[in-house]
Enzyme design. Structure first.
Site, PDB file in Angstrom:
ATOM      1  CG  HIS A  43      -2.159  -0.773   1.000  1.00  0.00           C
ATOM      2  ND1 HIS A  43      -3.341  -0.531   0.218  1.00  0.00           N
ATOM      3  CD2 HIS A  43      -2.657  -2.003   1.148  1.00  0.00           C
ATOM      4  CE1 HIS A  43      -4.174  -1.340   0.178  1.00  0.00           C
ATOM      5  NE2 HIS A  43      -3.820  -2.401   0.668  1.00  0.00           N
ATOM      6  CG  ASP A  45       1.202   0.454  -5.717  1.00  0.00           C
ATOM      7  OD1 ASP A  45       0.427   0.679  -4.808  1.00  0.00           O
ATOM      8  OD2 ASP A  45       0.898  -0.302  -6.390  1.00  0.00           O
ATOM      9  N   GLY A 132      -5.677 -11.947  -4.008  1.00  0.00           N
ATOM     10  CA  GLY A 132      -4.749 -10.739  -3.741  1.00  0.00           C
ATOM     11  C   GLY A 132      -3.564 -11.068  -4.653  1.00  0.00           C
ATOM     12  CB  SER A 135      -6.255 -13.185 -11.423  1.00  0.00           C
ATOM     13  OG  SER A 135      -7.466 -12.394 -10.686  1.00  0.00           O
ATOM     14  CG  ASP A 180      -1.247  -5.390  -8.494  1.00  0.00           C
ATOM     15  OD1 ASP A 180      -0.058  -5.394  -7.566  1.00  0.00           O
ATOM     16  OD2 ASP A 180      -2.362  -5.256  -8.267  1.00  0.00           O
ATOM     17  CE1 TYR A 230      -4.850  -0.673  -3.433  1.00  0.00           C
ATOM     18  CE2 TYR A 230      -5.877   0.978  -4.807  1.00  0.00           C
ATOM     19  CZ  TYR A 230      -5.159   0.250  -4.461  1.00  0.00           C
ATOM     20  OH  TYR A 230      -3.741   0.473  -4.958  1.00  0.00           O
TER      21      TYR A 230
HETATM   22  C1  GLA Z   1      -3.518  -3.857  -4.913  1.00  0.00           C
HETATM   23  C2  GLA Z   1      -3.146  -2.872  -6.014  1.00  0.00           C
HETATM   24  C3  GLA Z   1      -1.760  -2.330  -5.755  1.00  0.00           C
HETATM   25  C4  GLA Z   1      -1.235  -2.225  -4.568  1.00  0.00           C
HETATM   26  C5  GLA Z   1      -1.550  -3.188  -3.711  1.00  0.00           C
HETATM   27  C6  GLA Z   1      -1.236  -3.040  -2.143  1.00  0.00           C
HETATM   28  O1  GLA Z   1      -2.753  -5.038  -5.381  1.00  0.00           O
HETATM   29  O2  GLA Z   1      -3.748  -3.227  -7.332  1.00  0.00           O
HETATM   30  O3  GLA Z   1      -1.251  -1.334  -6.761  1.00  0.00           O
HETATM   31  O4  GLA Z   1      -1.582  -0.788  -4.124  1.00  0.00           O
HETATM   32  O5  GLA Z   1      -2.848  -3.693  -3.596  1.00  0.00           O
HETATM   33  O6  GLA Z   1       0.164  -3.049  -2.134  1.00  0.00           O
END
Ligand code: GLA
Length: 395
Positions: A43, A45, A132, A135, A180, A230
């Site tokens: 959390h 990025d 998590g 995908s 991701d 989120y």
């Molecule tokens: C999800 C988001 C990422 C990142 C993570 C937490 O996977 O897609 O960009 O913020 O949560 O680290």
């Protein structure tokens, strides 16, 4: 207990078979893109932080071919029916819902002036959904790679990842960071991807020690990231930065957060403490890895999990239970470190451990988690794998 990762070659063959069966077409283009797990840097990025994910040995594969029409006809191995898209039109969000990942990526190519020919495609996945493990990013990166094959063009890898991130923002409405899509696009065998999210530059960090492995434990519990948790966390961090009066989280120190504690107010002060602490932990972890000091990751992963649980509040009881079991196994039982991974609110944990003890650790995680929750988890090992690529025959 320890699941075997399905072989990519088998997935590719299954995708071609699915395309023949469901769309009566023969694959001429096959793209594969992996999911990811994050070792540390959670959390942050979207806070100009550092993150250290790697591409896992689990893929989304898209097999397809041009069909000489103005339509894309797409089937997914787990879903009945097909999505039909008019590719002569600029793509907008539409139905079925899952087609929005593809629509968003096609739109990214259209925005760059590409004309998309009609195509048939079949999608198959070995990445557990809602776990998590990204995908969604894998589906976006697989689609972008498939379109590269279809259009006989190659995007710069960073541009491809950013195009996919924009698809997720605009068509799926999750305001995700860059981790991701970067992990899925840039993944390499035996390499972690240390991403400086301020400069947007990834650095490949060796992870070659064959004595170590990473266990991914899917709690089988998940809450959609798009349900607001989120986006709300992201908003808290933006509010915190504004109150602190800084241009970037990279300019904020722990002392700044402490000094502004009551002005930030709860929960923004705790969210801010997480961001600053997690950036520092990830920098420390990267330095430890550069010295090949994997043991140093244990306490850093533990502190990361505690901060995500208490300050950022994105864990849940199932994730906490899984991490607690790994902690109890401890170093003597082969565990170096464990934490939740990814967006949270359910999903998976990541456990760095001795490869020789991975099977025994997985058995304990599965048994103790099932005893505590009544849920059978899904556990598999992964080492860093190849990022999004076109699969050529024989691969
Ligand atoms: C999800 C988001 C990422 C990142 C993570 C937490 O996977 O897609 O960009 O913020 O949560 O680290």
């Amino acid at each position: 207990m320890l699941q075997i990762n399905p072989n990519l070659t088998d997935l590719v063959a299954d995708a071609a078979a699915g395309l023949r069966q469901r769309l009566q077409a023969t694959a001429t283009i096959t793209a594969a893109a992996p999911g990811r797990v994050n070792l540390i840097g959670e959390h942050i990025d979207y806070c100009d932080g550092f993150v250290m994910p790697f591409a896992i040995d689990r893929y989304i594969v898209i097999a397809g071919c041009a069909n000489g029409t103005n339509e894309a006809r797409i089937c997914d191995h787990t879903l009945p029916g097909m999505a039909v898209l008019d590719v002569t039109a600029m793509q907008q969000a539409g139905t079925p819902k899952w087609s929005n990942y593809l629509r968003g990526v096609i739109r990214g190519f259209q925005d760059r002036g590409h004309h998309i020919p009609g195509f048939d495609a079949f999608i198959i996945s070995s990445i557990p959904g809602g776990a998590g493990l990204s995908s969604s990013a894998a589906l976006e990166c697989a689609t972008a790679t498939f379109l590269e094959g279809l259009l006989d063009t190659v995007l710069d890898t960073k541009e491809k990842a950013l195009l996919c991130q924009k698809a997720e923002h605009d068509f799926v409405h999750v305001p995700c960071g860059i981790m991701d899509q970067f992990a899925s696009a840039f993944g390499k065998p035996n390499r972690l991807i240390l991403i400086d999210c301020q400069s947007g530059e990834p650095e490949l960090v060796p992870f070659e020690n064959p004595d170590l492995t990473v266990l991914i434990a899917n709690t089988m519990v998940h809450h959609e990231l798009s349900d607001g948790g989120y986006a709300l966390r992201r908003k808290h961090t933006e509010d915190g930065l504004a109150i602190l009066g800084k241009a970037s989280w990279r300019d904020v120190t722990a002392a700044d957060v402490t000094a502004a504690w009551s002005q930030l107010g709860d929960p923004v002060n705790r969210r801010s403490r997480h961001v600053v602490g997690e950036i520092a932990r990830t920098i420390t972890a990267a330095a430890a890895l550069a010295r090949n000091d994997f043991e140093a990751l244990g306490p850093l992963m533990a502190a990361s999990h505690d901060s995500l649980r208490d300050d950022f509040e994105v864990s849940c009881s199932e994730l906490d239970i899984m991490v607690e079991i790994a902690r109890k196994i401890g170093r003597a039982g082969g565990v170096i470190g464990a934490r939740m991974t990814g967006g949270g609110f359910g999903g998976s944990t990541v456990t760095l451990c001795d490869a020789s003890k991975a099977t025994a650790i997985a058995a304990t995680l599965a048994a103790d988690y099932a005893a505590a929750t009544g849920i059978s988890p899904q556990i598999f090992a992964s080492r860093p794998s190849q990022g999004a690529h076109l699969v050529t025959s024989g691969q």
